[in-house]
Design an enzyme around this catalytic site. Structure first.
Site, PDB file in Angstrom:
ATOM      1  CG  HIS A 120      -3.609  -9.270  -4.440  1.00  0.00           C
ATOM      2  ND1 HIS A 120      -3.185  -7.990  -4.759  1.00  0.00           N
ATOM      3  CD2 HIS A 120      -4.568  -9.110  -3.488  1.00  0.00           C
ATOM      4  CE1 HIS A 120      -3.848  -7.107  -4.025  1.00  0.00           C
ATOM      5  NE2 HIS A 120      -4.685  -7.747  -3.241  1.00  0.00           N
ATOM      6  CG  ASN A 212       6.497   4.161  -3.771  1.00  0.00           C
ATOM      7  OD1 ASN A 212       6.725   4.677  -4.858  1.00  0.00           O
ATOM      8  ND2 ASN A 212       5.498   3.303  -3.594  1.00  0.00           N
ATOM      9  CD  GLU A 214       5.031   7.967  -8.143  1.00  0.00           C
ATOM     10  OE1 GLU A 214       5.676   8.540  -9.045  1.00  0.00           O
ATOM     11  OE2 GLU A 214       3.887   7.513  -8.305  1.00  0.00           O
TER      12      GLU A 214
HETATM   13  C1  BJW Z   1       8.673   1.564  -6.926  1.00  0.00           C
HETATM   14  C2  BJW Z   1       9.483   1.251  -7.928  1.00  0.00           C
HETATM   15  C3  BJW Z   1      10.799   0.914  -7.465  1.00  0.00           C
HETATM   16  C4  BJW Z   1       7.666   1.697  -8.953  1.00  0.00           C
HETATM   17  N1  BJW Z   1      11.041   0.917  -6.130  1.00  0.00           N
HETATM   18  N2  BJW Z   1       8.796   1.591  -5.636  1.00  0.00           N
HETATM   19  C5  BJW Z   1     -14.000   1.683  -3.299  1.00  0.00           C
HETATM   20  C6  BJW Z   1     -13.316   2.060  -2.158  1.00  0.00           C
HETATM   21  C7  BJW Z   1     -12.512   1.157  -1.454  1.00  0.00           C
HETATM   22  C8  BJW Z   1     -12.393  -0.163  -1.890  1.00  0.00           C
HETATM   23  C9  BJW Z   1     -13.077  -0.529  -3.024  1.00  0.00           C
HETATM   24  C10 BJW Z   1     -13.865   0.381  -3.711  1.00  0.00           C
HETATM   25  N3  BJW Z   1     -14.399  -0.260  -4.787  1.00  0.00           N
HETATM   26  C11 BJW Z   1     -13.953  -1.545  -4.773  1.00  0.00           C
HETATM   27  C12 BJW Z   1     -13.166  -1.732  -3.698  1.00  0.00           C
HETATM   28  C13 BJW Z   1     -12.461  -2.968  -3.317  1.00  0.00           C
HETATM   29  C14 BJW Z   1     -11.285  -3.231  -4.252  1.00  0.00           C
HETATM   30  C15 BJW Z   1     -10.350  -2.027  -4.258  1.00  0.00           C
HETATM   31  O1  BJW Z   1      -9.533  -1.848  -3.368  1.00  0.00           O
HETATM   32  N4  BJW Z   1     -10.461  -1.173  -5.271  1.00  0.00           N
HETATM   33  C16 BJW Z   1      -9.674   0.061  -5.312  1.00  0.00           C
HETATM   34  C17 BJW Z   1      -8.865   0.104  -6.592  1.00  0.00           C
HETATM   35  C18 BJW Z   1     -10.629   1.212  -5.168  1.00  0.00           C
HETATM   36  N5  BJW Z   1     -10.613  -4.390  -3.730  1.00  0.00           N
HETATM   37  C19 BJW Z   1     -11.014  -5.609  -4.033  1.00  0.00           C
HETATM   38  O2  BJW Z   1     -11.919  -5.827  -4.821  1.00  0.00           O
HETATM   39  C20 BJW Z   1     -10.294  -6.733  -3.323  1.00  0.00           C
HETATM   40  N6  BJW Z   1     -11.235  -7.611  -2.754  1.00  0.00           N
HETATM   41  C21 BJW Z   1     -12.046  -7.228  -1.769  1.00  0.00           C
HETATM   42  O3  BJW Z   1     -12.040  -6.088  -1.326  1.00  0.00           O
HETATM   43  O4  BJW Z   1     -12.867  -8.229  -1.305  1.00  0.00           O
HETATM   44  C22 BJW Z   1     -13.918  -7.860  -0.397  1.00  0.00           C
HETATM   45  C23 BJW Z   1     -15.098  -7.478  -1.240  1.00  0.00           C
HETATM   46  C24 BJW Z   1     -15.648  -8.421  -2.071  1.00  0.00           C
HETATM   47  C25 BJW Z   1     -16.765  -8.059  -2.824  1.00  0.00           C
HETATM   48  C26 BJW Z   1     -17.271  -6.769  -2.770  1.00  0.00           C
HETATM   49  C27 BJW Z   1     -16.646  -5.829  -1.954  1.00  0.00           C
HETATM   50  C28 BJW Z   1     -15.574  -6.193  -1.163  1.00  0.00           C
HETATM   51  C29 BJW Z   1      -9.481  -7.555  -4.316  1.00  0.00           C
HETATM   52  C30 BJW Z   1      -8.364  -6.772  -4.897  1.00  0.00           C
HETATM   53  C31 BJW Z   1      -7.645  -7.612  -5.947  1.00  0.00           C
HETATM   54  C32 BJW Z   1      -6.542  -6.828  -6.651  1.00  0.00           C
HETATM   55  N7  BJW Z   1      -6.102  -7.581  -7.768  1.00  0.00           N
HETATM   56  C33 BJW Z   1      -5.013  -7.062  -8.550  1.00  0.00           C
HETATM   57  C34 BJW Z   1      -4.829  -7.972  -9.790  1.00  0.00           C
HETATM   58  C35 BJW Z   1      -4.197  -9.297  -9.371  1.00  0.00           C
HETATM   59  C36 BJW Z   1      -4.108 -10.241 -10.500  1.00  0.00           C
HETATM   60  C37 BJW Z   1      -3.202  -9.780 -11.597  1.00  0.00           C
HETATM   61  O5  BJW Z   1      -2.015  -9.546 -11.366  1.00  0.00           O
HETATM   62  O6  BJW Z   1      -3.689  -9.651 -12.719  1.00  0.00           O
HETATM   63  O7  BJW Z   1      -3.820  -7.030  -7.769  1.00  0.00           O
HETATM   64  S1  BJW Z   1      -5.214  -5.361  -9.061  1.00  0.00           S
HETATM   65  C38 BJW Z   1      -3.521  -4.931  -8.909  1.00  0.00           C
HETATM   66  O8  BJW Z   1      -3.372  -3.920  -7.876  1.00  0.00           O
HETATM   67  C39 BJW Z   1      -2.819  -6.192  -8.381  1.00  0.00           C
HETATM   68  C40 BJW Z   1      -1.894  -5.622  -7.350  1.00  0.00           C
HETATM   69  O9  BJW Z   1      -1.481  -6.613  -6.433  1.00  0.00           O
HETATM   70  C41 BJW Z   1      -2.703  -4.497  -6.758  1.00  0.00           C
HETATM   71  C42 BJW Z   1      -1.890  -3.464  -6.035  1.00  0.00           C
HETATM   72  O10 BJW Z   1      -1.068  -2.784  -6.892  1.00  0.00           O
HETATM   73  P1  BJW Z   1       0.379  -2.299  -6.398  1.00  0.00           P
HETATM   74  O11 BJW Z   1       1.220  -3.454  -6.083  1.00  0.00           O
HETATM   75  O12 BJW Z   1       0.231  -1.270  -5.353  1.00  0.00           O
HETATM   76  O13 BJW Z   1       0.949  -1.678  -7.760  1.00  0.00           O
HETATM   77  P2  BJW Z   1       0.785  -0.196  -8.359  1.00  0.00           P
HETATM   78  O14 BJW Z   1       1.112  -0.267  -9.797  1.00  0.00           O
HETATM   79  O15 BJW Z   1      -0.498   0.409  -7.983  1.00  0.00           O
HETATM   80  O16 BJW Z   1       1.906   0.643  -7.585  1.00  0.00           O
HETATM   81  C43 BJW Z   1       3.285   0.395  -7.762  1.00  0.00           C
HETATM   82  C44 BJW Z   1       4.045   1.289  -6.817  1.00  0.00           C
HETATM   83  O17 BJW Z   1       5.423   0.976  -6.912  1.00  0.00           O
HETATM   84  C45 BJW Z   1       3.895   2.788  -7.118  1.00  0.00           C
HETATM   85  O18 BJW Z   1       3.625   3.491  -5.896  1.00  0.00           O
HETATM   86  C46 BJW Z   1       5.274   3.180  -7.649  1.00  0.00           C
HETATM   87  O19 BJW Z   1       5.644   4.520  -7.314  1.00  0.00           O
HETATM   88  C47 BJW Z   1       6.142   2.171  -6.950  1.00  0.00           C
HETATM   89  N8  BJW Z   1       7.399   1.848  -7.623  1.00  0.00           N
HETATM   90  N9  BJW Z   1       8.932   1.337  -9.149  1.00  0.00           N
HETATM   91  C48 BJW Z   1      10.048   1.249  -5.262  1.00  0.00           C
HETATM   92  N10 BJW Z   1      11.784   0.586  -8.310  1.00  0.00           N
END
Ligand code: BJW
Ligand code: ZN
Length: 248
Positions: A120, A212, A214
């Site tokens: 990302h 994780n 949870e």
């Molecule tokens: C602990 C803890 C501790 C806490 N120990 N654990 C419908 C269906 C399917 C897909 C899509 C859809 N509509 C759109 C899409 C595609 C979309 C997507 O997936 N959306 C979903 C939300 C539905 N994806 C995209 O758009 C991606 N691109 C793509 O698909 O390109 C092809 C395409 C292009 C054009 C059209 C269609 C397709 C791009 C995704 C980019 C994500 N960007 C972000 C922001 C980055 C920049 C920034 O930082 O500002 O990336 S969003 C945000 O989420 C960030 C993260 O990397 C990403 C993932 O989040 P993460 O890391 O999982 O964090 P959390 O907060 O969700 O979870 C934290 C976890 O930690 C929790 O489980 C806690 O329990 C745990 N935790 N403390 C261990 N101490």
């Protein structure tokens, strides 16, 4: 904490040659980087569609830049935690190792991990919309900032609806499909395509482990789930691996 290890997990550790760790925001949570989702998550206070899309950037570059500059300030003040350091030890414990991260904070590299696959992007890098040059300035004479060529600068992170960097996602898919042990750590497993990596690994026969605090979207597909903080679970697992391999 005292982890109970299953025989199948211990077998997987003993036999694994090629290992992949894939991390999300939870790994950095204990360093003080807010996660995205959940009660304390960034998206509780800020709306993703107003900040993390190219459309949002085009509509209001100043607002989007202010948000990233605010997050850079937080990231500049913090350091890796024991979870990052534990992962940095893994390459020397297995024949082949690769770290994939969704995190943009760069903390794995600070902890000593090399060749990190940042799918990302990286919040500390800027990219020019016109000439595609990268830069690392964090203070700008003009705001929102521009490149020397006059083009608009953006943070080099991947927003919703954008393609992931081709080289990074190729490596991520390739190593997930060919590893025999895969760890998914601190991610909610809702953002694609990152969320598909554990399934890809498992479909090819890898043993998949989740760490994780949870249950997540991925819990039902993994072979083994350790519920706890990554800063506590990972160091303990590293100690266990070293014990198994006769290194301590
Ligand atoms: C602990 C803890 C501790 C806490 N120990 N654990 C419908 C269906 C399917 C897909 C899509 C859809 N509509 C759109 C899409 C595609 C979309 C997507 O997936 N959306 C979903 C939300 C539905 N994806 C995209 O758009 C991606 N691109 C793509 O698909 O390109 C092809 C395409 C292009 C054009 C059209 C269609 C397709 C791009 C995704 C980019 C994500 N960007 C972000 C922001 C980055 C920049 C920034 O930082 O500002 O990336 S969003 C945000 O989420 C960030 C993260 O990397 C990403 C993932 O989040 P993460 O890391 O999982 O964090 P959390 O907060 O969700 O979870 C934290 C976890 O930690 C929790 O489980 C806690 O329990 C745990 N935790 N403390 C261990 N101490
Ligand atoms: Zn430029």
């Amino acid at each position: 904490m005292n982890i109970q290890y299953s025989d199948k997990f211990l077998d997987a550790i003993k036999t694994a040659k090629s290992v992949v760790v894939s991390t999300g925001a939870g790994v950095s949570a204990e360093s003080g980087v807010p996660t995205f989702r959940g009660e304390e998550g960034l998206w509780k206070k800020f709306r993703a569609e107003e900040l993390a899309t190219f459309e949002a950037f085009q509509a209001n570059p100043k607002l989007v830049w202010e948000w990233y500059q605010y997050r850079r300030e937080t990231i500049n003040k913090i350091t890796p935690n024991p979870g990052h350091y534990a992962i940095a030890e893994m390459p020397k414990l297995f024949d082949t190792f690769r770290l994939i991260t969704q995190n943009v904070d760069g903390l794995h590299r600070v902890a000593g991990s090399e060749n990190v696959v940042e799918i990302h992007g990286n919040i500390k890098r800027n990219k020019c919309l016109d000439c595609d040059e990268f830069s690392y300035d964090e203070e700008f004479q003009q705001f929102p900032p521009t490149c020397e060529c006059g083009g608009k600068l953006r943070p080099d992170v991947v927003w919703f609806g954008e393609m992931l960097p081709a080289d990074a996602i190729d490596i991520a898919f390739g190593v997930s499909r060919s590893c025999d042990l895969f760890f998914t750590v601190g991610t909610s497993g809702v953002v694609q395509p990152a969320a598909s990596l554990p399934t890809m690994a498992r479909q090819q026969g890898a043993f998949v482990v989740e760490i994780n605090i949870e249950p997540t979207e991925l819990t039902y597909i993994v072979d083994e789930s350790f519920m706890g903080k990554s800063s506590e679970v990972l160091p303990e697992i590293i100690t266990k691996i070293k014990e198994i391999k006769g290194l301590i």
